[in-house]
Scaffold this motif. Structure first.
Motif, short mmCIF file in Angstrom:
data_model
loop_
_atom_site.label_atom_id
_atom_site.label_comp_id
_atom_site.label_asym_id
_atom_site.label_seq_id
_atom_site.Cartn_x
_atom_site.Cartn_y
_atom_site.Cartn_z
N UNK A 1 -31.61 -38.02 -75.94
CA UNK A 1 -31.99 -39.12 -75.06
C UNK A 1 -33.21 -39.88 -75.57
N UNK A 2 -34.05 -39.22 -76.37
CA UNK A 2 -35.19 -39.91 -76.97
C UNK A 2 -34.69 -41.07 -77.84
N UNK A 3 -33.65 -40.80 -78.60
CA UNK A 3 -33.16 -41.80 -79.55
C UNK A 3 -32.33 -42.87 -78.86
N UNK A 4 -31.69 -42.55 -77.74
CA UNK A 4 -31.04 -43.58 -76.93
C UNK A 4 -32.08 -44.57 -76.40
N UNK A 5 -33.21 -44.02 -75.92
CA UNK A 5 -34.29 -44.87 -75.42
C UNK A 5 -34.90 -45.69 -76.54
N UNK B 1 -37.50 -42.57 -89.64
CA UNK B 1 -36.47 -42.57 -88.60
C UNK B 1 -36.80 -43.59 -87.51
N UNK B 2 -38.05 -43.59 -87.03
CA UNK B 2 -38.42 -44.52 -85.97
C UNK B 2 -38.41 -45.96 -86.47
N UNK B 3 -38.84 -46.16 -87.70
CA UNK B 3 -38.82 -47.52 -88.26
C UNK B 3 -37.39 -48.03 -88.38
N UNK B 4 -36.46 -47.13 -88.69
CA UNK B 4 -35.06 -47.54 -88.82
C UNK B 4 -34.45 -47.94 -87.49
N UNK B 5 -35.07 -47.50 -86.38
CA UNK B 5 -34.64 -47.91 -85.05
C UNK B 5 -35.31 -49.21 -84.60
N UNK C 1 -38.80 -32.45 -67.82
CA UNK C 1 -37.50 -32.26 -68.47
C UNK C 1 -37.53 -33.07 -69.77
N UNK C 2 -37.73 -32.40 -70.88
CA UNK C 2 -38.03 -33.10 -72.13
C UNK C 2 -36.92 -34.06 -72.54
N UNK C 3 -37.34 -35.21 -73.05
CA UNK C 3 -36.41 -36.23 -73.48
C UNK C 3 -36.25 -37.36 -72.48
N UNK C 4 -36.81 -37.23 -71.29
CA UNK C 4 -36.63 -38.25 -70.25
C UNK C 4 -37.72 -39.31 -70.24
N UNK C 5 -38.92 -38.95 -70.69
CA UNK C 5 -40.07 -39.83 -70.52
C UNK C 5 -39.96 -41.19 -71.18
N UNK C 6 -39.41 -41.23 -72.39
CA UNK C 6 -39.33 -42.51 -73.08
C UNK C 6 -38.35 -43.45 -72.39
N UNK C 7 -37.27 -42.91 -71.86
CA UNK C 7 -36.33 -43.75 -71.12
C UNK C 7 -36.99 -44.36 -69.89
N UNK C 8 -37.80 -43.55 -69.19
CA UNK C 8 -38.52 -44.05 -68.01
C UNK C 8 -39.52 -45.12 -68.44
N UNK C 9 -40.27 -44.84 -69.50
CA UNK C 9 -41.25 -45.81 -69.98
C UNK C 9 -40.60 -47.11 -70.42
#
Length: 280
Positions: free
Chosen positions: A156-160, A199-203, A119-127
């Motif tokens: 959810x990727x960006x929440x993680x 984008x990722x650097x800004x996070x 279910x795409x978008x979940x993996x980073x939260x789990x990691x």
């Protein structure tokens, strides 16, 4: 980190894994060839050259963790785990068959797979949760999460990403398989992503970009350049080619989910056998 094997050996291994995963898809009559082929070099670099793993003791608490967030591209991952000895290679022939442990997405019925994904978008939260647990328990294991680029459209990727930065998870590395194609077309036409690096650097992430994400040497250099202690999570953007290794599949969106014909499989085997021989 483990001592690096010979670069030629890794390149040969990647070609063999590509052969194995296509055989799995061909025999099963289903599977995700394009994204599996593009991510093989990333998976080989991590599992043979970087990560701390032990097939004889897969539940060791000090082992590194890997989450295949783009779980539909599982075929190469299964082939690698079998090659490393986590389960018998013969079991690859059961892929997608009734009662098989080798489902179309990663299943934690298998050793070393901690969580079912797809279910795409979940993996980073789990990691991120795994990395936070390790930090709280004062463990020194690393967590690696492989995502697709189309997956970056999931909120959810960006929440993680925000949480990982907040908790200073410097033992967490996200990897984006940046092949620029998803099932419905080019990522920049479906949902524009650039500039991903900014984008990722800004996070608050430390971002590395690998210009050729199918180059084994460049991948190893990037992964081995990551270190803890900087209080920031890490992201590797690997610019890959969807369908890498098989000429007629490369950069073709229809191979996101497609089974080769007998003639196509014959051609794919010929090309990959040539790559295996050339790698020595």
């Amino acid at each position: 980190m483990k001592q690096l094997p010979d670069l030629k050996q890794l390149q040969k291994k990647a070609a063999q894994i590509r052969m194995d995963l296509l055989e799995m898809i061909y025999m099963a009559g289903g599977g995700h060839a394009g994204g599996s082929l593009s991510s093989v070099d990333i998976l080989v670099a991590l599992h043979y050259g970087i990560m701390k793993l032990d097939a004889k003791h897969p539940e060791r608490t000090d082992r590194d963790r890997f989450v295949l967030s783009k779980g539909h591209s599982v075929e190469g991952y299964y082939a690698i785990l079998a090659d490393l000895g986590f389960f018998p290679k013969e079991e690859l022939r059961t892929y997608r068959k009734f009662h098989s442990r080798l489902m179309g997405h990663p299943s934690n019925q298998l050793p070393c797979i901690d969580v079912n994904t797809g279910s795409l978008g979940h993996g980073l939260s789990i990691g991120a949760g795994m990395a936070l647990a390790g930090k709280m328990d004062q463990k020194d294991y690393y967590v690696y999460v492989l995502m697709g680029d189309g997956e970056q459209a999931e909120g959810s990727v960006w929440e993680a990403a925000m949480a990982a930065s907040h908790y200073q998870l410097d033992h967490l590395t996200g990897i984006i398989d940046r092949n620029r194609l998803q099932i419905s077309g080019n990522t920049e036409q479906v949902m524009a992503l650039e500039s991903l690096k900014d984008k990722w650097a800004s996070f608050g992430w430390e971002v590395l970009e690998v210009a050729d994400g199918n180059n084994m040497e460049d991948l190893l250099t990037a992964f081995r350049g990551i270190s803890s202690g900087g209080h920031r999570p890490h992201l590797v953007i690997a610019n890959t080619i969807k369908g890498k290794g098989v000429s007629f599949m490369e950069d073709q969106p229809q191979w996101h989910h497609k089974v080769p014909t007998e003639a196509e499989m014959k051609q794919a085997r010929k090309e990959l056998q040539t790559q295996i021989r050339e790698a020595g």
